[in-house]
Design a protein around this motif. Structure first.
Motif, mmCIF file in Angstrom:
data_model
loop_
_atom_site.group_PDB
_atom_site.id
_atom_site.type_symbol
_atom_site.label_atom_id
_atom_site.label_comp_id
_atom_site.label_asym_id
_atom_site.label_seq_id
_atom_site.Cartn_x
_atom_site.Cartn_y
_atom_site.Cartn_z
ATOM 1 N N VAL A 174 0.856 -1.180 0.000
ATOM 2 C CA VAL A 174 0.000 0.000 0.000
ATOM 3 C C VAL A 174 0.897 1.237 0.000
ATOM 4 C CG1 VAL A 174 -1.735 1.315 1.290
ATOM 5 C CG2 VAL A 174 -1.903 -1.188 1.148
ATOM 6 N N LYS A 175 0.684 2.066 -1.013
ATOM 7 C CA LYS A 175 1.495 3.277 -1.194
ATOM 8 C C LYS A 175 0.807 4.500 -0.579
ATOM 9 C CE LYS A 175 3.764 5.607 -5.059
ATOM 10 N NZ LYS A 175 3.986 5.495 -6.509
ATOM 11 N N SER A 176 -0.508 4.612 -0.819
ATOM 12 C CA SER A 176 -1.236 5.753 -0.267
ATOM 13 C C SER A 176 -2.737 5.490 -0.325
ATOM 14 C CB SER A 176 -0.904 7.039 -1.035
ATOM 15 O OG SER A 176 -1.337 6.941 -2.378
ATOM 16 N N ASN A 189 -16.694 11.120 -4.044
ATOM 17 C CA ASN A 189 -17.505 9.973 -4.449
ATOM 18 C C ASN A 189 -16.990 8.625 -3.993
ATOM 19 O OD1 ASN A 189 -19.365 11.606 -5.854
ATOM 20 N ND2 ASN A 189 -17.950 11.706 -7.588
ATOM 21 N N SER A 190 -15.737 8.549 -3.542
ATOM 22 C CA SER A 190 -15.206 7.234 -3.219
ATOM 23 C C SER A 190 -13.944 7.324 -2.370
ATOM 24 C CB SER A 190 -14.905 6.468 -4.520
ATOM 25 O OG SER A 190 -14.973 5.093 -4.283
ATOM 26 N N ARG A 191 -13.368 6.145 -2.115
ATOM 27 C CA ARG A 191 -12.123 6.038 -1.347
ATOM 28 C C ARG A 191 -11.173 5.160 -2.162
ATOM 29 N NH1 ARG A 191 -14.435 3.483 3.826
ATOM 30 N NH2 ARG A 191 -15.399 2.248 2.203
ATOM 31 N N TRP A 192 -9.932 5.593 -2.313
ATOM 32 C CA TRP A 192 -8.986 4.955 -3.226
ATOM 33 C C TRP A 192 -7.726 4.519 -2.493
ATOM 34 C CZ3 TRP A 192 -10.749 4.171 -8.051
ATOM 35 C CH2 TRP A 192 -11.853 4.928 -8.456
ATOM 36 N N VAL A 193 -7.189 3.379 -2.929
ATOM 37 C CA VAL A 193 -5.914 2.883 -2.406
ATOM 38 C C VAL A 193 -4.982 2.684 -3.589
ATOM 39 C CG1 VAL A 193 -4.763 1.010 -1.166
ATOM 40 C CG2 VAL A 193 -7.054 1.731 -0.478
ATOM 41 N N LEU A 194 -3.797 3.281 -3.517
ATOM 42 C CA LEU A 194 -2.767 3.133 -4.533
ATOM 43 C C LEU A 194 -1.770 2.097 -4.028
ATOM 44 C CD1 LEU A 194 -1.997 4.350 -7.280
ATOM 45 C CD2 LEU A 194 -0.549 5.968 -6.048
ATOM 46 N N ILE A 195 -1.458 1.120 -4.874
ATOM 47 C CA ILE A 195 -0.643 -0.021 -4.460
ATOM 48 C C ILE A 195 0.517 -0.212 -5.430
ATOM 49 C CG2 ILE A 195 -0.651 -2.512 -4.021
ATOM 50 C CD1 ILE A 195 -3.749 -2.182 -3.600
#
Length: 144
Positions: A107-109, A115-121
């Motif tokens: 998980v990077k950030s 509108n949503s929730r995001w995970v950058l990997i």
């Protein structure tokens, strides 16, 4: 513990399944993808050089790495109600029959939008020697 957007933090890891690469698995991917490039099938053809590169034998499809990363992300995200939305990869090193590879993610950030929730990997695939054979970045959405 069940994965939720709230309990994820930078540096958390995701491990995918190991995959043992064989001539048969390469051939099956040829059949599934309809990609019969001699890079993946023809030992005689692979004795030659490709510009400055000599692979020394047949190699696995790079898209097989993509598929393994996608499986890892889906297996991780789907039970949490999340959706794998984007994946970009780069092939770093050829994978050959006899190699065992495994995708992982870090998980990077995290980001919250209206509108949503995001995970950058950050994603990668490593071989049995710990060498990176593919790298990239994925985005997973945890809907509100």
């Amino acid at each position: 513990m069940t994965t939720t957007f709230e309990n994820l933090g930078e540096g958390d890891t995701i491990d995918g399944p190991t995959f043992e690469v064989s001539r048969e698995s390469i051939r099956l991917f040829c059949d599934g993808s309809l990609d019969y490039n001699p890079l993946h099938l023809d030992d005689e053809y692979m004795k030659g050089s490709f510009g400055k590169t000599n692979f020394g034998g047949i190699i696995m499809h790079g898209m097989n790495n993509f598929g393994l990363i996608t499986r890892m992300l889906t297996d991780w995200a789907y039970p949490a109600g999340a959706i794998h939305r984007r994946l970009e990869t780069r092939w770093v090193k050829p994978v050959k029959p006899g190699d065992t590879i495994q995708p992982t993610g870090i998980v990077k950030s995290k980001q919250v939008t209206a509108n949503s929730r995001w995970v950058l990997i950050d994603v990668m695939v490593k071989n049995q020697s710990g060498e990176k054979v593919a790298t990239g970045e994925a985005m997973v959405e945890f809907p509100n």
